[in-house]
Design a protein around this motif. Structure first.
Motif, PDB file in Angstrom:
ATOM      1  N   ASP A  34       0.760  -1.159  -0.114  1.00 55.92           N
ATOM      2  CA  ASP A  34       0.074   0.085   0.154  1.00 55.92           C
ATOM      3  C   ASP A  34       0.768   1.329   0.070  1.00 55.92           C
ATOM      4  N   GLU A  35       0.141   2.411   0.318  1.00 57.30           N
ATOM      5  CA  GLU A  35       0.989   3.617   0.135  1.00 57.30           C
ATOM      6  C   GLU A  35       1.810   3.683   1.637  1.00 57.30           C
ATOM      7  N   GLY A  36       1.696   2.966   2.587  1.00 56.29           N
ATOM      8  CA  GLY A  36       2.505   3.355   3.724  1.00 56.29           C
ATOM      9  C   GLY A  36       3.808   2.603   4.015  1.00 56.29           C
ATOM     10  N   TRP A  37       4.311   2.614   5.138  1.00 60.74           N
ATOM     11  CA  TRP A  37       5.477   2.248   5.357  1.00 60.74           C
ATOM     12  C   TRP A  37       5.641   1.019   6.492  1.00 60.74           C
ATOM     13  N   ALA A  38       6.640   0.154   6.339  1.00 57.36           N
ATOM     14  CA  ALA A  38       6.950  -0.931   7.160  1.00 57.36           C
ATOM     15  C   ALA A  38       8.310  -0.951   7.984  1.00 57.36           C
ATOM     16  N   VAL A  39       8.397  -1.780   9.088  1.00 58.84           N
ATOM     17  CA  VAL A  39       9.754  -1.806   9.509  1.00 58.84           C
ATOM     18  C   VAL A  39      10.104  -3.182   9.828  1.00 58.84           C
ATOM     19  N   ALA A  40      11.355  -3.604   9.191  1.00 59.63           N
ATOM     20  CA  ALA A  40      11.815  -4.858   9.075  1.00 59.63           C
ATOM     21  C   ALA A  40      12.892  -4.909  10.312  1.00 59.63           C
ATOM     22  N   MET A  41      12.760  -5.982  11.273  1.00 61.02           N
ATOM     23  CA  MET A  41      13.769  -6.383  12.198  1.00 61.02           C
ATOM     24  C   MET A  41      14.426  -7.501  11.903  1.00 61.02           C
ATOM     25  N   THR A  42      15.863  -7.501  11.894  1.00 59.83           N
ATOM     26  CA  THR A  42      16.688  -8.459  11.528  1.00 59.83           C
ATOM     27  C   THR A  42      17.896  -8.712  12.492  1.00 59.83           C
ATOM     28  N   LEU A  43      18.025 -10.017  12.714  1.00 63.62           N
ATOM     29  CA  LEU A  43      19.218 -10.408  13.935  1.00 63.62           C
ATOM     30  C   LEU A  43      20.410 -10.468  13.126  1.00 63.62           C
ATOM     31  N   VAL A  44      21.199  -9.806  13.678  1.00 66.60           N
ATOM     32  CA  VAL A  44      22.660  -9.742  12.905  1.00 66.60           C
ATOM     33  C   VAL A  44      22.962 -11.061  12.547  1.00 66.60           C
ATOM     34  N   GLY A  45      23.349 -11.354  11.480  1.00 67.72           N
ATOM     35  CA  GLY A  45      23.764 -12.517  10.872  1.00 67.72           C
ATOM     36  C   GLY A  45      22.982 -13.326  10.008  1.00 67.72           C
ATOM     37  N   GLU A  46      21.532 -12.793  10.348  1.00 69.95           N
ATOM     38  CA  GLU A  46      20.497 -13.407   9.587  1.00 69.95           C
ATOM     39  C   GLU A  46      20.016 -12.794   8.123  1.00 69.95           C
ATOM     40  N   SER A  47      19.774 -13.530   7.297  1.00 64.64           N
ATOM     41  CA  SER A  47      19.703 -12.720   5.786  1.00 64.64           C
ATOM     42  C   SER A  47      18.134 -12.278   5.753  1.00 64.64           C
ATOM     43  N   GLU A  48      17.250 -13.040   6.575  1.00 57.97           N
ATOM     44  CA  GLU A  48      15.624 -12.794   6.670  1.00 57.97           C
ATOM     45  C   GLU A  48      15.477 -11.912   7.948  1.00 57.97           C
ATOM     46  N   PRO A  49      14.467 -11.097   7.745  1.00 55.13           N
ATOM     47  CA  PRO A  49      14.039 -10.387   9.028  1.00 55.13           C
ATOM     48  C   PRO A  49      13.221 -11.240   9.811  1.00 55.13           C
ATOM     49  N   ALA A  50      13.455 -11.118  11.067  1.00 54.68           N
ATOM     50  CA  ALA A  50      12.582 -12.059  12.140  1.00 54.68           C
ATOM     51  C   ALA A  50      11.146 -11.586  12.169  1.00 54.68           C
ATOM     52  N   LEU A  51      11.052 -10.181  11.987  1.00 57.85           N
ATOM     53  CA  LEU A  51       9.457  -9.554  11.875  1.00 57.85           C
ATOM     54  C   LEU A  51       9.664  -8.468  10.905  1.00 57.85           C
ATOM     55  N   VAL A  52       8.349  -8.212  10.368  1.00 55.13           N
ATOM     56  CA  VAL A  52       8.020  -7.238   9.469  1.00 55.13           C
ATOM     57  C   VAL A  52       6.547  -6.870   9.789  1.00 55.13           C
TER      58      VAL A  52
END
Length: 163
Positions: A34-52
């Protein structure tokens, strides 16, 4: 604000759309849905975020609200909880336990799955009430531990279950 350390350490970053500490990175990104924004939380050393998750719009209703210390700490707490729940679910999936009552006392039957990519397997074991191992056999990773299968294994004197 950025602080650089030696090559072995993580760079601490505190910018409006990117925060990083020793363990986590929070990055505000455009929400593709959509038109909004998101935040991605990634643990150091991981390639994929744990939370979006969704991120708040700024006052101009076009740009995202800047990250700050309070928001970052809340995001770290939430992302850590997501990882903890994932680990608990994985543990529950790989380690099952059933109790069987016998004339000799209660026996705990355990199934521990080893999710090896090439050759997954499981260990079926039985313990008495003192925690002593009575029997242990290797079974297929697909073995289903139920009250019925555990009771049958105990009644069959811990013989290798059929495949």
């Amino acid at each position: 604000m950025s602080t650089n350390f030696s090559d072995d350490e993580v760079t601490i970053i505190q910018e409006p759309r990117l925060w990083r500490d020793e363990r986590w990175t929070a990055q505000v990104i455009k929400n593709e849905d959509d038109e909004g924004w998101a935040v991605a939380m990634t643990l150091v050393g991981e390639s994929e975020p744990a939370l979006v998750g969704p991120w708040t719009m700024g006052r101009d209703k076009k740009n995202p609200k800047p990250l700050d210390a309070a928001a970052f700490h809340t995001l770290v707490k939430t992302a850590s909880e997501v990882l903890r729940r994932h680990e608990q679910q994985l543990h529950a999936k790989l380690h099952k336990s059933v109790k069987v009552d016998t004339p000799a006392g209660r026996i705990q039957v355990l199934l521990d799955i080893v999710p090896d990519e090439d050759n997954p397997y499981a260990t079926l074991s039985a313990r008495n009430e003192q925690g002593e191992t009575l029997a242990q056999v290797r079974v297929a990773a697909s073995f289903r531990l139920t009250d019925t299968s555990a009771a049958a294994w105990v009644e069959g004197e811990f013989q290798q279950p059929p495949r």
